[in-house]
Design a protein around this motif. Structure first.
Motif, short mmCIF file in Angstrom:
data_model
loop_
_atom_site.label_atom_id
_atom_site.label_comp_id
_atom_site.label_asym_id
_atom_site.label_seq_id
_atom_site.Cartn_x
_atom_site.Cartn_y
_atom_site.Cartn_z
N LEU A 1 45.57 -23.58 88.23
CA LEU A 1 46.43 -22.63 87.47
C LEU A 1 47.18 -23.30 86.32
N ALA A 2 47.21 -24.64 86.35
CA ALA A 2 47.88 -25.36 85.26
C ALA A 2 47.01 -25.43 84.00
N HIS A 3 45.77 -24.88 84.11
CA HIS A 3 44.85 -24.91 82.97
C HIS A 3 44.46 -23.49 82.57
N ASP A 4 43.69 -23.38 81.49
CA ASP A 4 43.19 -22.06 81.10
C ASP A 4 42.21 -21.55 82.16
N PHE A 5 41.95 -20.25 82.18
CA PHE A 5 41.18 -19.66 83.30
C PHE A 5 39.72 -20.09 83.33
N LEU A 6 39.21 -20.61 82.21
CA LEU A 6 37.80 -21.01 82.20
C LEU A 6 37.59 -22.49 82.56
N TRP A 7 38.69 -23.20 82.68
CA TRP A 7 38.60 -24.65 82.92
C TRP A 7 37.82 -24.99 84.19
N ARG A 8 38.18 -24.34 85.29
CA ARG A 8 37.49 -24.66 86.55
C ARG A 8 36.07 -24.10 86.58
N ILE A 9 35.83 -23.09 85.75
CA ILE A 9 34.52 -22.44 85.72
C ILE A 9 33.51 -23.33 84.97
N HIS A 10 33.96 -23.82 83.81
CA HIS A 10 33.05 -24.55 82.92
C HIS A 10 32.43 -25.78 83.61
N ARG A 11 33.24 -26.44 84.43
CA ARG A 11 32.75 -27.65 85.11
C ARG A 11 31.60 -27.37 86.07
N GLU A 12 31.48 -26.13 86.52
CA GLU A 12 30.46 -25.80 87.53
C GLU A 12 29.20 -25.20 86.91
N VAL A 13 29.18 -25.09 85.59
CA VAL A 13 28.00 -24.53 84.92
C VAL A 13 26.80 -25.46 85.15
N PRO A 14 25.63 -24.91 85.47
CA PRO A 14 24.47 -25.76 85.75
C PRO A 14 24.05 -26.60 84.55
N GLY A 15 23.63 -27.82 84.85
CA GLY A 15 23.11 -28.71 83.81
C GLY A 15 21.62 -28.46 83.58
N ARG A 16 21.06 -29.16 82.63
CA ARG A 16 19.65 -28.97 82.28
C ARG A 16 18.75 -29.08 83.52
N GLY A 17 17.88 -28.09 83.66
CA GLY A 17 16.92 -28.10 84.77
C GLY A 17 17.43 -27.39 86.02
N GLU A 18 18.72 -27.07 86.04
CA GLU A 18 19.29 -26.50 87.26
C GLU A 18 19.42 -24.98 87.21
N ILE A 19 19.41 -24.41 88.42
CA ILE A 19 19.85 -23.02 88.58
C ILE A 19 21.23 -23.09 89.22
N GLY A 20 22.19 -22.41 88.63
CA GLY A 20 23.53 -22.35 89.19
C GLY A 20 23.79 -20.95 89.70
N VAL A 21 24.50 -20.87 90.81
CA VAL A 21 24.89 -19.56 91.34
C VAL A 21 26.40 -19.54 91.48
N PHE A 22 27.03 -18.55 90.89
CA PHE A 22 28.47 -18.37 91.04
C PHE A 22 28.74 -17.25 92.05
N ASN A 23 29.36 -17.63 93.17
CA ASN A 23 29.80 -16.66 94.17
C ASN A 23 31.25 -16.32 93.79
N ARG A 24 31.43 -15.21 93.10
CA ARG A 24 32.63 -14.89 92.32
C ARG A 24 32.67 -15.84 91.13
#
Ligand code: ATP
Ligand code: MG
Length: 271
Positions: A103-126
């Motif tokens: 909460l000390a950061h902008d709302f996308l801060w924790r989201i961006h770190r979990e974005v899949p890297g090249r070659g990956e499939i990422g799934v966001f549960n919420r």
């Protein structure tokens, strides 16, 4: 994109009204429950194959964002749809209520770190969408703050698209009656009780306000490039089949390629 996938697609060209979407729909399914489950098996295998190609190519990534009301089937979907896939190439991130550090950061801060890297499939549960859903309904920030987030989300997802991440946003659409049945089943089954929290009932009591928040979030952020899919999800067999169609349609459009092999491999003999 295959025609049958378009029935669930919302791309900003016209507004979706969630109330008009039949949560029990079996539109386009190859048959009833039995037939559709059988038709889903080869799709699970095909997903594994496509993921293998994405992984081998090492250029782009796919992000599946799953949003739903409680008991909407996010966990079940992930379990079913990704059973056949190589765990090395898939990463699931679940977003709970933010910590004080987050909460000390902008709302996308924790989201961006979990974005899949090249070659990956990422799934966001919420996902970052909670910041215009629960945060709006529970009034956790003032209205101008959550209103401003739609534009931030659109720009963020455009950035991801520019960087080679295809974002697929899925709303698992269940009815209030279906949620009641699933909550009751959780209460009645000892192995499922841990999934039930009395706080879920407070959210359920605000059903209409959540539906309104979902509808606005979808309409505000659905674009041609980063579309939403509203998937009727009262029937689990329909939901799983539909999501596989969406993922496969997306991956087939991406068409990942195996990299060129090293030269001269035809002459190589292993002895
Ligand atoms: P299940 O469906 O199995 O209950 P869940 O995803 O609901 O899984 P919980 O731990 O029950 O997991 O709930 C997580 C809670 O965190 C949800 O109520 C969700 O709305 C909340 N949450 C997620 N992101 C945010 C956010 N940015 N701000 C406030 N609350 C959030
Ligand atoms: Mg929950």
């Amino acid at each position: 994109m295959a025609e049958h996938v378009k029935r669930w697609r919302v791309d900003g060209s016209k507004a979706v009204h969630l109330h008009d979407v039949d949560t029990r729909s079996r539109d386009g399914a190859p048959g009833g429950k039995h037939h559709t489950r059988a038709a889903t098996e080869p799709l699970v295998e095909r997903l594994a194959e496509m993921q293998n190609r994405l992984w081998a190519e090492q250029q782009r990534s796919l992000l599946l964002v799953l949003q739903a009301m409680d008991a909407g089937g996010k966990d079940g979907t992930i379990r079913k749809v990704f059973t056949g896939v190589n765990p090395q190439g898939v990463r699931v991130a679940s977003f709970k209520a933010p910590t004080t550090h987050e909460l000390a950061h902008d709302f996308l801060w924790r989201i961006h770190r979990e974005v899949p890297g090249r070659g990956e499939i990422g799934v966001f549960n919420r996902s970052h969408y909670e910041d215009v859903l629960i945060v709006r309904v529970e009034e956790l920030v003032p209205e101008p703050v959550w209103q401003g987030r739609y534009a931030h989300i659109r720009h963020f997802e455009d950035l991801l698209a520019d960087a080679g991440t295809t974002v697929v946003k899925v709303f698992l659409h269940i009815s209030k009656d279906e949620q009641a049945e699933r909550f009751q089943a959780r209460l009645d089954t000892p192995e499922k009780r841990w999934k039930f929290s009395a706080a879920d009932l407070d959210v359920r009591a605000k059903w209409d306000r959540y539906q309104e928040a979902y509808e606005d979030a979808i309409n505000e952020t659905a674009t041609e490039r980063n579309p939403w899919y509203v998937v009727p999800a009262d029937r689990k067999w329909y939901r799983d089949w539909a999501i596989l169609q969406i993922l496969l349609g997306t991956l087939e459009d991406m068409d990942p390629q195996y990299p060129d092999e090293e030269e001269g491999l035809d002459q190589v003999v292993i002895d």
